[in-house]
Design a protein around this motif. Structure first.
Motif, PDB file in Angstrom:
ATOM      1  N   HIS A 256     -85.167 -34.537  -2.530  1.00  0.00           N
ATOM      2  CA  HIS A 256     -85.658 -35.878  -2.202  1.00  0.00           C
ATOM      3  C   HIS A 256     -85.509 -36.198  -0.720  1.00  0.00           C
ATOM      4  O   HIS A 256     -85.901 -37.284  -0.293  1.00  0.00           O
ATOM      5  CB  HIS A 256     -84.883 -36.922  -3.018  1.00  0.00           C
ATOM      6  N   LEU A 257     -84.935 -35.302   0.084  1.00  0.00           N
ATOM      7  CA  LEU A 257     -84.744 -35.559   1.499  1.00  0.00           C
ATOM      8  C   LEU A 257     -86.057 -35.444   2.246  1.00  0.00           C
ATOM      9  O   LEU A 257     -87.007 -34.750   1.831  1.00  0.00           O
ATOM     10  CB  LEU A 257     -83.716 -34.586   2.082  1.00  0.00           C
ATOM     11  N   VAL A 258     -86.100 -36.143   3.376  1.00  0.00           N
ATOM     12  CA  VAL A 258     -87.287 -36.115   4.241  1.00  0.00           C
ATOM     13  C   VAL A 258     -86.966 -35.237   5.436  1.00  0.00           C
ATOM     14  O   VAL A 258     -85.948 -35.433   6.099  1.00  0.00           O
ATOM     15  CB  VAL A 258     -87.691 -37.536   4.685  1.00  0.00           C
ATOM     16  N   GLY A 259     -87.859 -34.287   5.720  1.00  0.00           N
ATOM     17  CA  GLY A 259     -87.634 -33.427   6.851  1.00  0.00           C
ATOM     18  C   GLY A 259     -87.644 -31.970   6.446  1.00  0.00           C
ATOM     19  O   GLY A 259     -88.069 -31.585   5.339  1.00  0.00           O
ATOM     20  N   ALA A 260     -87.160 -31.135   7.373  1.00  0.00           N
ATOM     21  CA  ALA A 260     -87.208 -29.690   7.153  1.00  0.00           C
ATOM     22  C   ALA A 260     -86.319 -29.276   5.997  1.00  0.00           C
ATOM     23  O   ALA A 260     -86.654 -28.362   5.230  1.00  0.00           O
ATOM     24  CB  ALA A 260     -86.795 -28.963   8.431  1.00  0.00           C
ATOM     25  N   THR A 261     -85.179 -29.928   5.817  1.00  0.00           N
ATOM     26  CA  THR A 261     -84.286 -29.567   4.725  1.00  0.00           C
ATOM     27  C   THR A 261     -84.934 -29.859   3.387  1.00  0.00           C
ATOM     28  O   THR A 261     -84.869 -29.047   2.444  1.00  0.00           O
ATOM     29  CB  THR A 261     -82.956 -30.325   4.860  1.00  0.00           C
ATOM     30  N   GLY A 262     -85.557 -31.033   3.251  1.00  0.00           N
ATOM     31  CA  GLY A 262     -86.244 -31.347   2.001  1.00  0.00           C
ATOM     32  C   GLY A 262     -87.421 -30.419   1.741  1.00  0.00           C
ATOM     33  O   GLY A 262     -87.673 -30.022   0.591  1.00  0.00           O
ATOM     34  N   ASP A 263     -88.188 -30.060   2.794  1.00  0.00           N
ATOM     35  CA  ASP A 263     -89.299 -29.118   2.620  1.00  0.00           C
ATOM     36  C   ASP A 263     -88.799 -27.772   2.135  1.00  0.00           C
ATOM     37  O   ASP A 263     -89.445 -27.116   1.308  1.00  0.00           O
ATOM     38  CB  ASP A 263     -90.053 -28.968   3.942  1.00  0.00           C
ATOM     39  N   MET A 264     -87.640 -27.359   2.675  1.00  0.00           N
ATOM     40  CA  MET A 264     -87.072 -26.081   2.242  1.00  0.00           C
ATOM     41  C   MET A 264     -86.666 -26.128   0.777  1.00  0.00           C
ATOM     42  O   MET A 264     -86.869 -25.162   0.032  1.00  0.00           O
ATOM     43  CB  MET A 264     -85.852 -25.755   3.117  1.00  0.00           C
ATOM     44  N   ALA A 265     -86.093 -27.239   0.335  1.00  0.00           N
ATOM     45  CA  ALA A 265     -85.667 -27.355  -1.060  1.00  0.00           C
ATOM     46  C   ALA A 265     -86.860 -27.436  -2.005  1.00  0.00           C
ATOM     47  O   ALA A 265     -86.749 -27.044  -3.174  1.00  0.00           O
ATOM     48  CB  ALA A 265     -84.769 -28.578  -1.228  1.00  0.00           C
ATOM     49  N   ARG A 266     -88.001 -27.917  -1.536  1.00  0.00           N
ATOM     50  CA  ARG A 266     -89.184 -28.051  -2.391  1.00  0.00           C
ATOM     51  C   ARG A 266     -90.081 -26.813  -2.392  1.00  0.00           C
ATOM     52  O   ARG A 266     -91.157 -26.829  -2.982  1.00  0.00           O
ATOM     53  CB  ARG A 266     -90.003 -29.265  -1.936  1.00  0.00           C
ATOM     54  N   GLN A 267     -89.662 -25.749  -1.737  1.00  0.00           N
ATOM     55  CA  GLN A 267     -90.439 -24.504  -1.742  1.00  0.00           C
ATOM     56  C   GLN A 267     -90.491 -23.930  -3.158  1.00  0.00           C
ATOM     57  O   GLN A 267     -89.500 -23.963  -3.893  1.00  0.00           O
ATOM     58  CB  GLN A 267     -89.803 -23.480  -0.799  1.00  0.00           C
ATOM     59  N   PRO A 268     -91.623 -23.352  -3.575  1.00  0.00           N
ATOM     60  CA  PRO A 268     -91.740 -22.798  -4.942  1.00  0.00           C
ATOM     61  C   PRO A 268     -91.156 -21.393  -5.038  1.00  0.00           C
ATOM     62  O   PRO A 268     -91.775 -20.497  -5.637  1.00  0.00           O
ATOM     63  CB  PRO A 268     -93.252 -22.811  -5.179  1.00  0.00           C
ATOM     64  N   TRP A 269     -90.018 -21.183  -4.458  1.00  0.00           N
ATOM     65  CA  TRP A 269     -89.383 -19.866  -4.470  1.00  0.00           C
ATOM     66  C   TRP A 269     -87.928 -20.030  -4.905  1.00  0.00           C
ATOM     67  O   TRP A 269     -87.300 -21.042  -4.624  1.00  0.00           O
ATOM     68  CB  TRP A 269     -89.443 -19.191  -3.085  1.00  0.00           C
ATOM     69  N   ARG A 270     -87.399 -19.011  -5.570  1.00  0.00           N
ATOM     70  CA  ARG A 270     -86.003 -18.978  -5.986  1.00  0.00           C
ATOM     71  C   ARG A 270     -85.412 -17.624  -5.601  1.00  0.00           C
ATOM     72  O   ARG A 270     -86.080 -16.593  -5.723  1.00  0.00           O
ATOM     73  CB  ARG A 270     -85.851 -19.193  -7.499  1.00  0.00           C
ATOM     74  N   VAL A 271     -84.166 -17.658  -5.158  1.00  0.00           N
ATOM     75  CA  VAL A 271     -83.507 -16.433  -4.715  1.00  0.00           C
ATOM     76  C   VAL A 271     -82.730 -15.832  -5.884  1.00  0.00           C
ATOM     77  O   VAL A 271     -82.134 -16.546  -6.693  1.00  0.00           O
ATOM     78  CB  VAL A 271     -82.570 -16.720  -3.524  1.00  0.00           C
TER      79      VAL A 271
END
Length: 444
Positions: A388-403
């Motif tokens: 739910h964060l705004v910015g690069a950190t939130g964009d990173m968390a919303r990526q459709p990838w899992r490690v």
């Protein structure tokens, strides 16, 4: 139906009748030790049972009797030694001693003699004839431990009692420090110094007890000796706490004007006054009458004050006009470029329809520090708290990838990293079957 707490009379009741479970006392070691001293308990009852005046008479006669140097005492010597007593009370006390096996009467020789039980009872009553001091409790316990060690009769109960007393002293001194009262601190500090001197004198005996218990293989005695040493160390460590508390009290002391009298002196004087209410006697019995000294001089000073030239007060000045602020640049902290590069790589893989990629291209590259930073960014993928964060950190968390890290490790063909754990990046989403199974695993 409620059970009667006194099922029989006081003399007929058994010791087990006072417990909820009659078998509980038989499992206690302390009761077993008390049962071995039934004679000593009976002797104590013989001395201390009854009115206070009669108890004092028995104790006095017993101590006088034990101080007589003769081993056998005739009745004539008895009567001469206790000539100040009336015959009836003396005969009553002697009869009590004979019934409790504290005194033997030889009818053939007409002589009295004390029993070993009386000698043992004298050791119990020794504190009654010693000087009473503020640290008499600690002194008696230390003397018992040191004396029993020298005589070879040391029992774990001696160490337990001494350890309990040291714990009580520690709590008492801790309460004095926490109170913040200067007078309470000074009284406790004086007793603390005496306690430290007593413990220091007995430290050699305590050390010898620990060494002896270790040599003999007595685990219980060694454990108690070590716990006693720990309690002694805690008590010694309080010296610095007392010093800090007294220094804090000294800093809080206030000097009254230039007299040199402090609030401590005033409080000490108030404590010496027996009836503080007498200080207010007559204080409100008459009104206050002002007394003017040198009225003419005061009048002259007042006239001169009214007639003297005073400077004109400053006029109110308006506020300065507004001025435009100079142009400048606002420096804003930015994240390292590695996060943007990793997101660009993940976006390219997602646009190309990739469902699984090796971790190495996303992590490696540049220096070891950059690779470590990129590896630390991987747990952000799919983080529900950061989405739910705004910015690069939130964009990173919303990526459709899992490690997905593997358990295998192996060498890596990289200039800065030689060894790395294996792992893959998998796409997750409604349009990817692997991603859907991955989400179900995450939910599970």
């Amino acid at each position: 139906m409620r059970e009667n707490p006194n099922p029989a009379s006081e003399d007929e009741a058994r010791f087990e009748d006072y417990f909820r479970d009659a078998a509980a006392p038989s499992e206690a070691q302390l009761l077993w030790q008390l049962e071995r001293q039934e004679g000593l308990t009976a002797g104590l009852r013989a001395l201390f049972h009854g009115p206070a005046s009669l108890v004092k008479l028995r104790v006095w006669v017993f101590l006088e009797l034990m101080a007589m140097p003769a081993s056998r005492i005739s009745r004539e010597v008895f009567n001469q030694h206790f000539h100040m007593l009336r015959d009836e009370p003396l005969e009553l006390v002697l009869k009590r001693f004979r019934e409790a096996d504290l005194l033997l009467w030889d009818g053939s020789n007409q002589q009295y003699s004390v029993t070993p039980l009386a000698q043992q009872l004298l050791g119990v009553l020794t504190p009654l004839i010693t000087s009473v001091g503020q640290d008499a409790d600690l002194t008696a316990l230390l003397a018992n431990v040191a004396g029993a060690h020298q005589l070879g009769t040391l029992d774990p109960a001696h160490l337990q009692h001494l350890q309990a007393q040291l714990s009580r002293l520690y709590d008492e001194f801790a309460d004095a420090i926490a109170s913040g009262s200067e007078f309470h601190l000074r009284r406790a500090r004086q007793r603390f110094g005496k306690a430290l001197s007593l413990v220091a004198k007995a430290s050699e005996a305590l050390t010898a007890i620990m060494v002896q218990a270790q040599e003999q293989g007595n685990a219980k005695l060694e454990r108690l000796a070590r716990e006693l040493g720990l309690a002694q160390a805690r008590l010694l460590a309080m010296a610095s706490q007392f010093n800090r508390a007294l220094q804090q009290a000294d800093r809080q002391r206030v000097t009254l004007g230039s007299t040199g009298i402090t609030t401590t002196d005033v409080r000490r004087w108030l404590q010496s006054v027996h009836f503080l209410e007498n200080l207010s006697l007559g204080a409100l019995s008459r009104p206050v009458h002002p007394v003017l000294v040198s009225q003419h001089e005061l009048l002259d000073q007042a006239e001169a004050e009214f007639e003297r030239d005073r400077p004109k007060p400053k006029e109110a000045e308006p506020l300065p006009t507004a001025q435009a602020a100079p142009e400048g640049e606002l420096a804003v902290m930015s994240l390292p470029p590695e996060m943007g590069l990793m997101q660009a790589l993940l976006n390219r893989w997602a646009e190309a329809g990739e469902l699984e990629q090796d971790l190495a291209p996303a992590v490696l590259g540049g220096s070891y520090a950059r690779a470590s930073y990129r590896a630390q960014l991987l747990p952000l993928l799919g983080d529900p708290q950061a989405q739910h964060l705004v910015g690069a950190t939130g964009d990173m968390a919303r990526q459709p990838w899992r490690v997905h890290w593997g358990v295998e490790q192996g060498p890596i063909d990289d200039e800065y990293i030689r060894w790395m754990s294996r792992g893959v990046l998998r796409a997750s989403g409604p349009d990817a079957s692997t991603g859907e199974s991955m989400n179900e695993e995450d939910k599970a």
